[in-house]
Design an enzyme around this catalytic site. Structure first.
Site, PDB file in Angstrom:
ATOM      1  CG  ASP A  50      46.256  45.049  29.144  1.00 43.03           C
ATOM      2  OD1 ASP A  50      45.949  44.128  29.914  1.00 43.03           O
ATOM      3  OD2 ASP A  50      46.052  44.996  27.917  1.00 43.03           O
ATOM      4  CD  GLU A 122      45.567  46.710  33.354  1.00 42.08           C
ATOM      5  OE1 GLU A 122      45.309  45.610  32.827  1.00 42.08           O
ATOM      6  OE2 GLU A 122      44.902  47.742  33.134  1.00 42.08           O
TER       7      GLU A 122
END
Length: 233
Positions: A50, A122
């Site tokens: 992220d 992610e």
């Protein structure tokens, strides 16, 4: 999936890992790890991925759109770095098929769950960063997110299709918009819903999904596409 095939996955995602264990961890869901005590799973990778994604997209927007304010750039970034966009990338990379999940999670639709696929993207980005470094990860991200970035810049990303449809239809006054559940099928743990959207007694779109909300959003999306077709004629 019968076997976790590293080479097949690498072919789909378009790169070869030096350390295959990183890829394996990135595509291991916690539900699978809970049933296999020695397995690592991808939640820590999600955390890192992220941050890498945020950094790469932020830098790209900062360097390439100098005429836009901080507020504008923040809004654009939020459209790019969001669960829906990650899910779209994950579907293209077929991550739902490759991810290792428990049988129970699979039976409840885990391979198509938006959150699981978005998190896997992610985690994959973190694995790429750990294996090949930031510059390689940046190039990979910008290559795969280019279409989404362009849509975000042009304000073409819609997160709520029902609201957008309502706005479009009521520009010239109040219009009756009704979502009708046509049917549902499958067992309770894997139920699929089919919905139509009816505007002024005319069906304008249909959609399906693994919740009523998802099927209604997809019906609204279908209706918006139909409206675009009519406007182009």
């Amino acid at each position: 999936m019968a076997k976790f095939n590293i080479k097949e996955i690498e072919e789909y995602i378009g790169l070869t890992f030096n350390e295959e264990k990183l890829l394996k961890t990135a595509l291991t869901h916690s539900s699978y790890a809970n049933q296999h005590r020695d397995e690592e799973y991808n939640e820590r990778f999600e955390f890192l991925g992220d941050s890498i994604l945020q950094l790469c997209i932020t830098e790209y927007l900062f360097l390439n759109y100098k005429n836009k304010s901080e507020g504008e750039l923040t809004k654009i970034r939020s459209l790019i770095v969001c669960e829906n966009s990650l899910y779209e990338i994950g579907k293209k990379l077929n991550l739902g098929y490759f991810i290792r999940i428990s049988k129970g999670e699979e039976l409840t639709g885990g391979r198509e769950r938006v959150s699981i696929i978005a998190d896997a993207v992610e985690a994959l980005l973190a694995a790429i960063y750990l294996d090949k470094g930031l510059e390689f990860a940046k190039d990979y991200i910008l290559g795969h997110f280019k279409e989404i970035i362009d849509k975000a810049i042009n304000n073409d990303i819609i997160l709520d299709y029902k609201t957008k449809l309502q706005e479009e239809m009521q520009k010239s006054g109040e219009v009756s918009i009704v979502y009708e559940l046509l049917k549902y099928e499958g067992p309770p743990h894997r139920r699929k819903f089919f919905t139509s959207v009816i505007i002024e007694d005319k069906e304008l779109g249909c959609g399906e999904g693994y919740s009523k909300k998802e099927s209604e959003q997809n019906a609204a999306r279908s209706a918006l596409k139909a409206l675009e077709g009519l406007n182009e004629q």
